[in-house]
Design a protein around this motif. Structure first.
Motif, short mmCIF file in Angstrom:
data_model
loop_
_atom_site.label_atom_id
_atom_site.label_comp_id
_atom_site.label_asym_id
_atom_site.label_seq_id
_atom_site.Cartn_x
_atom_site.Cartn_y
_atom_site.Cartn_z
N THR A 1 0.82 -1.26 0.02
CA THR A 1 -0.15 -0.12 -0.04
C THR A 1 0.99 1.20 0.12
N ASP B 1 -2.55 0.22 -4.00
CA ASP B 1 -2.81 -0.85 -3.29
C ASP B 1 -3.23 -2.18 -3.69
N GLY B 2 -2.12 -2.87 -4.00
CA GLY B 2 -2.41 -4.17 -4.66
C GLY B 2 -1.27 -4.94 -4.62
N GLN C 1 -0.94 -3.82 -9.48
CA GLN C 1 -1.75 -4.16 -10.01
C GLN C 1 -2.99 -4.22 -8.72
N ASN C 2 -3.61 -3.05 -8.82
CA ASN C 2 -4.72 -2.44 -7.67
C ASN C 2 -5.63 -3.61 -7.57
N PHE C 3 -6.39 -3.62 -6.56
CA PHE C 3 -7.66 -4.65 -6.29
C PHE C 3 -8.68 -4.22 -7.39
N ASP C 4 -8.70 -3.03 -7.92
CA ASP C 4 -9.79 -2.70 -8.96
C ASP C 4 -9.32 -3.04 -10.45
N LYS C 5 -8.04 -3.84 -10.62
CA LYS C 5 -7.52 -4.21 -11.73
C LYS C 5 -6.73 -3.32 -12.42
N THR C 6 -6.73 -2.04 -12.14
CA THR C 6 -5.81 -1.02 -12.49
C THR C 6 -4.26 -1.20 -12.25
N THR D 1 -0.81 0.75 -11.25
CA THR D 1 -0.10 1.85 -10.61
C THR D 1 1.42 1.62 -10.84
N TRP E 1 -8.82 -12.11 1.76
CA TRP E 1 -9.32 -10.65 1.78
C TRP E 1 -10.96 -11.06 2.11
#
Length: 413
Positions: free
Chosen positions: A214, A221-222, A235-240, A242, A378
């Motif tokens: 994070t 955050d992923g 790879q964030n948890f919304d699949k974006t 960063t 999670w």
């Protein structure tokens, strides 16, 4: 080669072609023939080497040879023999054109540098892919080291090619490059910082591929999916995706959840805000009612016996509950929470379990639950935590306690 070339030249003269034109035509024909021979040899050798490597990879258990074929190592090696043939015969073909011969030889020398870089790159890519298949190395930033080595290799290759084309000795050329070293450092600033950061990250084991991190500054955050010289991809948890500069991992603060994932449980740390006005001493009738709660029966009986023994021994006047030792509804509720958590199937009993009271605030008394769920996934973790707090919020009324919340429209109605 020389005798054949001379015979062809004599033939051109014999058929009435001008001597100067015959020289050009002779060189062109033999150069074209050399190109055809080189391409044929290159094609044949490529087929032979590829077939040999393919058969070898089918017989061996290791996948290293399969990766050699995938990264085109045999194909690049196959170019070496045709190159040597070209280097051998070019001087004979252009012996009548010394200036052009020098240019062609310089071009071949530059091609030799490129061919060497191609072979080295394909070998390093093979080594990288192989190392990533090893369990103890698959989460290491191997890409960074390969990229750094290739940057140095390409830098030396480009400098060597320029030195060859300009006719300046390589040592003298490198010495002259010192004058523009500041510009080079400026251009490769991010690469140098990334290289240094990747070494520090690897040595200190700060981040691995697959870690959940994070990084609030960059909105990450992923899971870390790639580490190289230029970026760390998350790879964030919304699949974006960063991207973070590697040196930011050294200079800024971020949270790595690896300790949680490798431990025996995932921490639950959340507080209930209890209204202070609802906290009170319990009367004997209230204690009797609470004994019906199975998780508290033994505790209340033993605890009440200890309290009565103390009060009787000290002749405490119990006409007022304030005198002597007493049970409070908040204290009994804390004990209930502790018993409930110790009997919950999804809570890890080998790790810390605690219900603690924090300093009072303007919004009530925080009663914090501190425990660890056995399931670290999670979705399951959130379900377990919600299940615990659903139960505790509903249980509050049995102890004469209330949750603090700000007034709403329904409150005034």
């Amino acid at each position: 080669m020389n005798s054949l070339k001379k015979r062809f030249f004599d033939y051109l003269i014999s058929v009435g072609i001008d001597e100067s034109i015959a020289k050009y035509l002779d060189a062109f024909v033999f150069f074209l023939g050399l190109l055809i021979v080189i391409f044929l040899i290159d094609f044949i050798i490529k087929k032979i080497i590829l077939q040999a490597f393919t058969q070898l990879s089918n017989r061996t258990k290791t996948n290293f040879d399969d990766l050699l074929v995938t990264n085109k190592v045999p194909r690049n090696i196959a170019h070496i023999i045709p190159f040597i043939i070209a280097l051998e015969f070019i001087p004979n073909i252009f012996e009548d054109f010394p200036d052009f011969e020098i240019r062609v030889e310089k071009g071949l020398q530059v091609f030799a540098i490129l061919l060497t870089l191609w072979v080295v790159r394909s070998l390093l890519n093979t080594l990288k892919d192989y190392l990533k298949t090893l369990p103890r190395l698959k989460d290491k930033p191997i890409d960074s080291y390969i990229q750094v080595f290739m940057i140095f290799a390409w830098t030396i290759g480009v400098f060597s090619a320029i030195a060859i084309m300009t006719g300046i000795p390589f040592i003298n050329f490198i010495t002259g490059m010192g004058a523009i070293s500041a510009v080079v450092l400026l251009v490769f600033k991010d690469t140098i910082l990334g290289f240094v950061a990747s070494i520090q990250v690897a040595i200190n084991d700060m981040v691995r591929i697959g870690d959940w991190i994070t990084f609030e500054k960059y909105g990450a955050d992923g899971d870390v999916i790639e580490i190289n010289l230029a970026t760390v991809k998350v790879q964030n948890f919304d699949k974006t995706i960063t991207t973070i500069p590697p040196y930011a991992l050294i200079s800024d603060s971020f949270k790595n959840w690896r300790g949680m994932t490798t431990s025996e449980g995932r921490r639950i740390k959340r507080a209930l805000l209890i209204k202070q006005g609802g906290v009170k001493y319990l009367s004997e009738a209230e204690i009797t009612d609470l004994k019906k709660i199975q998780l508290l029966t033994d505790y209340l009986e033993n605890r009440q016996a200890d309290i009565d023994s103390y009060n009787n021994a000290h002749n405490i006047d119990k006409s007022i509950l304030l005198n002597g030792r007493n049970l409070t509804n908040l204290g009994v509720f804390r004990k209930y929470i502790d018993s409930y958590l110790n009997n919950h199937s999804a809570v890890n009993k080998d790790m810390m379990i605690m219900a603690r009271q924090l300093a009072p605030t303007t919004q009530g008394i925080p009663l914090e639950i501190y425990a660890f769920s056995s399931d670290k996934r999670w979705a399951n973790y959130e379900y377990i935590m919600s299940d615990i707090f659903d139960h505790l919020i509903a249980a509050l009324s049995y102890f004469g306690l209330e949750i603090f919340e700000l007034p709403s429209n329904s409150t005034f109605k």
